[in-house]
Design an enzyme around this catalytic site. Structure first.
Site, PDB file in Angstrom:
ATOM      1  N   GLY A 189       0.852  -1.185   0.000  1.00 33.26           N
ATOM      2  CA  GLY A 189       0.000   0.000   0.000  1.00 33.26           C
ATOM      3  C   GLY A 189       0.891   1.239   0.000  1.00 33.26           C
ATOM      4  O   GLY A 189       1.895   1.296   0.725  1.00 33.26           O
ATOM      5  N   ALA A 190       0.476   2.236  -0.811  1.00 34.94           N
ATOM      6  CA  ALA A 190       1.351   3.375  -1.091  1.00 34.94           C
ATOM      7  C   ALA A 190       1.899   4.079   0.153  1.00 34.94           C
ATOM      8  O   ALA A 190       3.115   4.265   0.303  1.00 34.94           O
ATOM      9  CB  ALA A 190       0.597   4.373  -1.965  1.00 34.94           C
ATOM     10  N   ARG A 227       9.888  -2.048  -5.350  1.00 33.10           N
ATOM     11  CA  ARG A 227       8.612  -2.040  -6.084  1.00 33.10           C
ATOM     12  C   ARG A 227       8.530  -0.758  -6.904  1.00 33.10           C
ATOM     13  O   ARG A 227       8.888   0.310  -6.413  1.00 33.10           O
ATOM     14  CB  ARG A 227       7.422  -2.135  -5.114  1.00 33.10           C
ATOM     15  CG  ARG A 227       7.422  -3.447  -4.331  1.00 33.10           C
ATOM     16  CD  ARG A 227       6.113  -3.708  -3.650  1.00 33.10           C
ATOM     17  NE  ARG A 227       5.058  -3.935  -4.607  1.00 33.10           N
ATOM     18  CZ  ARG A 227       3.763  -3.977  -4.272  1.00 33.10           C
ATOM     19  NH1 ARG A 227       3.398  -3.792  -3.030  1.00 33.10           N
ATOM     20  NH2 ARG A 227       2.841  -4.205  -5.188  1.00 33.10           N
ATOM     21  N   GLN A 280      -6.179  -8.652  -1.721  1.00 39.68           N
ATOM     22  CA  GLN A 280      -6.076  -7.625  -0.673  1.00 39.68           C
ATOM     23  C   GLN A 280      -7.459  -7.197  -0.177  1.00 39.68           C
ATOM     24  O   GLN A 280      -7.595  -6.749   0.954  1.00 39.68           O
ATOM     25  CB  GLN A 280      -5.323  -6.390  -1.200  1.00 39.68           C
ATOM     26  CG  GLN A 280      -3.840  -6.588  -1.400  1.00 39.68           C
ATOM     27  CD  GLN A 280      -3.533  -6.953  -2.844  1.00 39.68           C
ATOM     28  OE1 GLN A 280      -4.328  -7.598  -3.520  1.00 39.68           O
ATOM     29  NE2 GLN A 280      -2.378  -6.546  -3.330  1.00 39.68           N
ATOM     30  N   ASP A 324      -1.761   4.372  -6.117  1.00 34.60           N
ATOM     31  CA  ASP A 324      -0.334   4.209  -5.846  1.00 34.60           C
ATOM     32  C   ASP A 324       0.469   5.344  -6.463  1.00 34.60           C
ATOM     33  O   ASP A 324       1.588   5.616  -6.030  1.00 34.60           O
ATOM     34  CB  ASP A 324       0.122   2.862  -6.398  1.00 34.60           C
ATOM     35  CG  ASP A 324      -0.672   1.754  -5.731  1.00 34.60           C
ATOM     36  OD1 ASP A 324      -0.232   1.258  -4.688  1.00 34.60           O
ATOM     37  OD2 ASP A 324      -1.773   1.432  -6.214  1.00 34.60           O
ATOM     38  N   ASN A 345      -3.743   2.441  -9.973  1.00 29.92           N
ATOM     39  CA  ASN A 345      -4.178   1.720  -8.768  1.00 29.92           C
ATOM     40  C   ASN A 345      -4.182   0.227  -9.106  1.00 29.92           C
ATOM     41  O   ASN A 345      -3.924  -0.175 -10.244  1.00 29.92           O
ATOM     42  CB  ASN A 345      -5.569   2.202  -8.326  1.00 29.92           C
ATOM     43  CG  ASN A 345      -5.912   1.740  -6.927  1.00 29.92           C
ATOM     44  OD1 ASN A 345      -5.088   1.841  -6.019  1.00 29.92           O
ATOM     45  ND2 ASN A 345      -7.099   1.206  -6.724  1.00 29.92           N
ATOM     46  N   LYS A 346      -4.486  -0.578  -8.101  1.00 31.33           N
ATOM     47  CA  LYS A 346      -4.454  -2.033  -8.260  1.00 31.33           C
ATOM     48  C   LYS A 346      -5.227  -2.486  -9.498  1.00 31.33           C
ATOM     49  O   LYS A 346      -6.277  -1.939  -9.822  1.00 31.33           O
ATOM     50  CB  LYS A 346      -5.033  -2.667  -6.989  1.00 31.33           C
ATOM     51  CG  LYS A 346      -5.005  -4.162  -6.930  1.00 31.33           C
ATOM     52  CD  LYS A 346      -3.646  -4.764  -7.175  1.00 31.33           C
ATOM     53  CE  LYS A 346      -2.581  -4.325  -6.197  1.00 31.33           C
ATOM     54  NZ  LYS A 346      -1.228  -4.818  -6.583  1.00 31.33           N
TER      55      LYS A 346
HETATM   56  O1  MRU Z   1       0.302  -4.291  -4.439  1.00 31.29           O
HETATM   57  P1  MRU Z   1      -0.192  -3.494  -3.279  1.00 31.29           P
HETATM   58  O2  MRU Z   1      -1.069  -4.238  -2.335  1.00 31.29           O
HETATM   59  O3  MRU Z   1       0.893  -2.692  -2.592  1.00 31.29           O
HETATM   60  O4  MRU Z   1      -1.098  -2.477  -4.045  1.00 31.29           O
HETATM   61  C1  MRU Z   1      -1.273  -1.242  -3.654  1.00 31.29           C
HETATM   62  C2  MRU Z   1      -2.595  -1.121  -3.117  1.00 31.29           C
HETATM   63  O5  MRU Z   1      -2.805  -1.491  -1.996  1.00 31.29           O
HETATM   64  C3  MRU Z   1      -3.666  -0.588  -3.938  1.00 31.29           C
HETATM   65  O6  MRU Z   1      -3.400  -0.368  -5.239  1.00 31.29           O
HETATM   66  C4  MRU Z   1      -4.397   0.489  -3.208  1.00 31.29           C
HETATM   67  O7  MRU Z   1      -5.660   0.552  -3.725  1.00 31.29           O
HETATM   68  C5  MRU Z   1      -3.745   1.831  -3.299  1.00 31.29           C
HETATM   69  S1  MRU Z   1      -2.437   2.024  -2.235  1.00 31.29           S
HETATM   70  C6  MRU Z   1      -3.122   3.020  -1.044  1.00 31.29           C
END
Ligand code: MRU
Length: 372
Positions: free
Chosen positions: A55-56, A98, A211, A252, A262-263
Site C-alpha cells: 500500500g502506497a 517495487r 487484498q 499508488d 491503482n491495483k
Molecule cells: O500491491 P499493493 O497491495 O501494494 O497495491 C497497492 C494497493 O494497496 C492498492 O493499489 C491500493 O488501492 C492503493 S495504495 C493506497
C-alpha cells in the site's frame, strides 16, 4: 485503528529499543496477527518487495524507517567505510523493491535530503529518525483529513437515502493497513461509521493477492463496519442494479493531470461506474501525486509480478495456511499489478486539503506550491 479492541498503527518503533522497527506482517492476515521486527535495511527491502507491508502510504513510511535503520548501520561501521556511500546503496536497494507507488522514492529522497544536513554520523542518525517519524506522522494526519473531507460526500448521499445505508464500493486495500492509520479510501467510511451514519461497503476481493477479501474485509470487520465481499467481476452487475451509491478507491501514483494508477481491475470499475452514473472518487494524500508525470498511461511504471500469484491461491485450512494451484501447471500467466484509470473517468480526488477535480488546473489550485 483497532485490532481486537486495541489501537494499532501499521508500523512503529519498538518501545524498549528504538533501533528496531516493528510492523504488522500482512502476509498472514486475516488468519494470524503477526508482528515482524526489522533491524536491517536488507530486512526492510525484503518486507516491501515480498509484501509483508504494502500500500502506497505504508510503503513510503516503511522506506522512511528503512533509511533510518540504514543510518544506524552506517554509523556502526568504521569511519573510513563511508556513511554517505552506505546511505546511497541503501536508497538504491529500497527504491528497487517495487516500481509503482511513488511514495517509495518520495520518502527515500526526503530522507537523503534530511540526512545531508548532518555533519557527523550521530547527527545524521538523529535526523533520519526524526524524518522517519515525521513521514509516518504526516501520513496518519493526511489520512485523517481525507476522512473529514470525504465524510461530506458520504453525508450528501446519506441525506438522499433517508436512513438507508450508503453503499460504497472499494477495490484492493486502501485501508489503514495500506497507510500508517485510517487509510485513504476507507478514511471517509470510518469517519461516516464513527459519526453514526449507516454505511455498507462492497469489498472487491482483488485477485490475485486478494487484498480486498483478506485485508479490507478484515480491517472493516475489526472496526465493526458492515461489509460484503464480492468477486471482482460482480461490481458492474451491482452498479447496474443501483446497489452502489459511490465508489472510493486509493491510488499508488496519480499524475498532476489526474490519471490514476491503482491495483489492477480499478479501470474496469471506473468504466462501469461511468456507464451507470455512479460517482467514482479516488482518495489520496499529496505524497501519492507524481508532480513530474503528465501522461499516466504512457509514463507510470506498472509492476509485473510472478505467474505463481495468478496460478495459485492461498488460504486457511485445518489450522494452517495452505497454497493450492488453480490453473494448469503448463499454462502461462501474466500478472500485471496495476492499471491506469484516465482522468476523464474520475469524478474527483479526495485529498488532505479537500476535494478537487482530476485535472491539472484543479489539482494545482489545491496544491499551488507544486504548480510550474
Ligand atoms: O500491491 P499493493 O497491495 O501494494 O497495491 C497497492 C494497493 O494497496 C492498492 O493499489 C491500493 O488501492 C492503493 S495504495 C493506497
Amino acid at each position: 485503528m483497532k485490532v481486537g479492541g486495541r489501537h494499532f498503527r501499521t508500523i512503529w518503533l519498538k518501545p524498549d529499543n528504538e533501533c528496531v522497527v516493528q510492523l504488522i506482517d500482512q502476509r498472514f492476515l486475516p488468519h494470524r496477527f503477526v508482528i515482524e521486527e526489522v533491524r536491517t535495511v536488507e530486512q526492510m527491502a525484503t518486507a516491501i518487495r515480498e509484501m509483508h507491508v504494502r500500500g502506497a502510504g505504508l510503503i513510503g513510511a516503511s522506506a522512511g524507517y528503512g533509511m533510518y535503520v540504514a543510518a544506524l548501520e552506517a554509523a556502526s561501521r568504521p569511519a573510513a567505510a563511508g556513511f554517505d556511500e552506505h546511505m546511497t546503496c541503501a536508497a538504491a536497494q529500497l527504491k528497487a523493491t517495487r516500481p509503482t507507488a511513488v511514495n517509495l522514492s518520495w520518502a527515500i529522497e526526503r530522507q537523503l535530503k534530511s540526512i545531508a544536513d548532518g555533519k557527523i554520523a550521530e547527527k545524521k542518525v538523529a535526523l533520519a529518525l526524526r524524518t522517519a517519524r515525521l513521514i509516518a506522522k504526516e501520513d496518519e494526519e493526511h489520512c485523517r483529513m481525507i476522512g473529514q473531507h470525504g465524510l461530506k460526500l458520504v453525508e450528501q448521499i446519506a441525506r438522499k437515502k433517508i436512513g438507508k445505508p450508503v453503499n460504497v464500493l472499494t477495490h484492493c486495500n486502501a485501508g489503514w493497513l495500506a497507510f500508517v492509520d485510517y487509510g485513504s479510501a476507507t478514511a471517509p467510511i470510518y469517519a461516516a461509521h464513527d459519526s453514526g451514519l449507516p454505511v455498507h461497503v462492497w469489498v472487491a476481493e482483488t485477485r490475485p493477492r486478494n487484498q480486498g477479501s483478506k485485508l479490507t474485509a478484515w480491517e472493516l470487520g475489526q472496526h465493526g463496519v458492515p461489509h460484503t465481499v464480492i468477486a471482482d467481476s460482480a461490481a458492474g452487475h451491482l452498479m447496474q442494479h443501483g446497489e452502489v451509491d459511490l465508489v472510493i478507491v486509493g491510488t499508488d501514483r496519480t499524475t498532476y493531470t489526474g490519471d490514476v494508477a491503482n491495483k489492477i481491475g480499478t479501470y474496469l470499475k471506473a468504466l462501469a461506474a461511468k456507464a451507470n452514473d455512479v460517482p467514482f472518487y479516488v482518495a489520496l494524500p499529496s505524497t501519492s501525486f507524481d508532480w513530474k508525470m503528465r501522461d499516466g498511461l504512457k509514463e507510470i511504471p506498472i509492476e509485473e509480478r510472478g505467474a505463481k500469484e495468478i496460478k495459485h491461491a492461498d488460504g486457511w485450512f485445518d489450522g494452517r495456511q495452505v497454497e493450492v494451484r488453480i490453473a494448469p501447471e503448463e499454462s502461462l500467466a501474466a500478472n500485471y499489478g496495476f492499471d491506469v484509470t484516465p482522468r476523464h473517468l474520475v469524478t474527483g480526488l479526495i485529498t488532505e486539503r479537500g476535494v478537487c477535480e482530476a485535472n491539472e488546473k484543479s489539482i494545482f489550485s489545491v496544491f499551488p506550491e507544486h504548480a510550474p
